[in-house]
Design an enzyme around this catalytic site. Structure first.
Site, short mmCIF file in Angstrom:
data_model
loop_
_atom_site.label_atom_id
_atom_site.label_comp_id
_atom_site.label_asym_id
_atom_site.label_seq_id
_atom_site.Cartn_x
_atom_site.Cartn_y
_atom_site.Cartn_z
N ARG A 38 11.00 3.51 15.52
CA ARG A 38 9.94 4.50 15.28
C ARG A 38 10.19 5.26 13.98
O ARG A 38 9.28 5.50 13.19
CB ARG A 38 9.86 5.48 16.44
N ASP A 149 0.63 20.98 25.29
CA ASP A 149 1.55 19.94 24.86
C ASP A 149 2.03 20.32 23.47
O ASP A 149 1.37 21.10 22.77
CB ASP A 149 0.86 18.56 24.83
C1 LIG Z 1 4.76 11.04 29.44
S1 LIG Z 1 3.77 12.41 28.95
C2 LIG Z 1 3.29 13.08 30.53
C3 LIG Z 1 1.83 13.41 30.61
C4 LIG Z 1 1.33 13.91 31.97
N1 LIG Z 1 2.02 15.10 32.39
C5 LIG Z 1 1.46 12.84 33.01
O1 LIG Z 1 2.35 12.93 33.87
O2 LIG Z 1 0.69 11.88 32.98
C6 LIG Z 1 5.02 13.59 28.40
C7 LIG Z 1 4.45 14.65 27.49
O3 LIG Z 1 5.42 15.70 27.36
C8 LIG Z 1 5.30 16.24 26.05
N2 LIG Z 1 6.53 16.98 25.72
C9 LIG Z 1 7.78 16.49 25.61
N3 LIG Z 1 8.63 17.47 25.23
C10 LIG Z 1 7.89 18.60 25.12
C11 LIG Z 1 8.20 19.94 24.75
N4 LIG Z 1 9.44 20.32 24.42
N5 LIG Z 1 7.20 20.84 24.74
C12 LIG Z 1 5.93 20.46 25.07
N6 LIG Z 1 5.58 19.21 25.41
C13 LIG Z 1 6.55 18.28 25.42
C14 LIG Z 1 5.06 15.01 25.20
O4 LIG Z 1 4.45 15.34 23.96
C15 LIG Z 1 4.16 14.16 26.09
O5 LIG Z 1 2.80 14.31 25.79
#
Ligand SMILES: C[S@@+](CC[C@H](N)C(=O)[O-])C[C@H]1O[C@@H](n2cnc3c(N)ncnc32)[C@H](O)[C@@H]1O
Length: 273
Positions: A38, A149
């Site tokens: 990436r 997010d």
């Molecule tokens: C796999 S997705 C989960 C989406 C949804 N909650 C679901 O379960 O379908 C994980 C999300 O967490 C966000 N994320 C990861 N670390 C984060 C942080 N420190 N602060 C805010 N968002 C974060 C990522 O950008 C991503 O969009």
């Protein structure tokens, strides 16, 4: 920039330090391949001489945009409508139905939910669909869903609330018709859903501007990328913003087992304070 084909251990460690301190992400050695590909593909379009120059720029911590772009290359946004459906069934059965029938009540007829780490918005819009379908006919409910997010991409997509056919094709036709409209080949959430969801950019590792209390908090499939102590600290902060009796859900592969918390488990990965 001349793309070298791999990262040195030192470079990977520097990336892991940034990811951990800024965003809570624990980049294990198993992630090295993923991070390498990436980062190198991202760097092809970036104005830096080499990986070290780019990392030094990020480490200086002054360029928030570059940091967020970097976060976007590391984060995983996989999500879907009605993911882990049992959680939404629980809300419908145990919360919304009682509120609609008047066997449960909330001050001011206000229902506040938070989808923390909402990705492109499928999770908060699913909350909105289920709440709308149960509470709309009951009338007089003020339902707001906060969707946050850190990812630029996620926040833009959630704000737009417009999805490819692939994302909505498994929804029952009636649900699709009621809550989405097709325009220019994309399926857009209808205004009644869009109005319920307030999208914002928030790094869960930083201070939170909101005070709560929330009736429901979902932080699902976000903390799997964090280490144990970071996860526990975050869970305690969430619970601090949840009203007594409120619902807290994590992803189906996650658990709060081993944390000494004031919650009871009512089904896998779903808790009541
Ligand atoms: C796999 S997705 C989960 C989406 C949804 N909650 C679901 O379960 O379908 C994980 C999300 O967490 C966000 N994320 C990861 N670390 C984060 C942080 N420190 N602060 C805010 N968002 C974060 C990522 O950008 C991503 O969009």
């Amino acid at each position: 920039m001349p793309a070298t084909e791999s990262l040195t251990q030192r470079q990977f460690d520097r990336i892991a330090t940034i990811a951990k301190h800024r965003w809570g992400l624990a980049l294990t050695p198993q992630k090295r391949q993923l991070v390498t590909s990436r980062l190198l593909s991202f760097m092809r379009g970036a104005p830096f001489e080499d990986v070290d120059a780019y990392l030094a720029h990020l480490e200086a911590g002054k360029d928030e945009r570059a940091l967020l772009s970097f976060f976007d290359t590391l984060s995983t946004n996989v999500t879907s409508f009605f993911r882990d459906r049992a959680h939404f069934d629980y809300l419908e059965r145990e919360l919304f139905t009682g509120l609609a029938r008047g066997t449960l009540s909330l001050p001011g007829r206000r229902l506040r939910m938070w989808s923390a780490g909402c990705s492109t918005g499928c999770e908060p819009y699913t909350m909105a669909m289920v709440a709308y379908d149960r509470l709309e006919s009951a009338g007089g409910w003020d339902v707001q869903i906060l969707a946050t997010d850190l990812s630029n991409y996620a926040v833009e997509e959630a704000s737009a609330g417009a999805y490819e056919w692939d994302s909505v094709k498994d929804l029952p036709r009636e649900t699709l018709r009621r809550h989405f409209e097709e325009r220019d080949g994309r399926w857009r959430v209808r205004p009644h859903l869009r109005q319920m969801v307030k999208v914002g950019q928030l790094n869960l590792m930083e201070d939170w501007p909101m005070r709560g209390p929330f009736d429901v908090i979902f932080c699902r499939n976000v903390m799997i990328y964090f280490d144990g102590p970071t996860r526990e600290r975050l869970v305690r902060r969430f619970l601090g913003l949840l009203r007594p009796g409120g619902v807290f859900a994590v992803g189906s592969a996650e658990t709060l087992a081993g944390m000494d918390l004031d919650v009871r488990s009512v089904m896998p990965s779903l808790y009541v304070k």
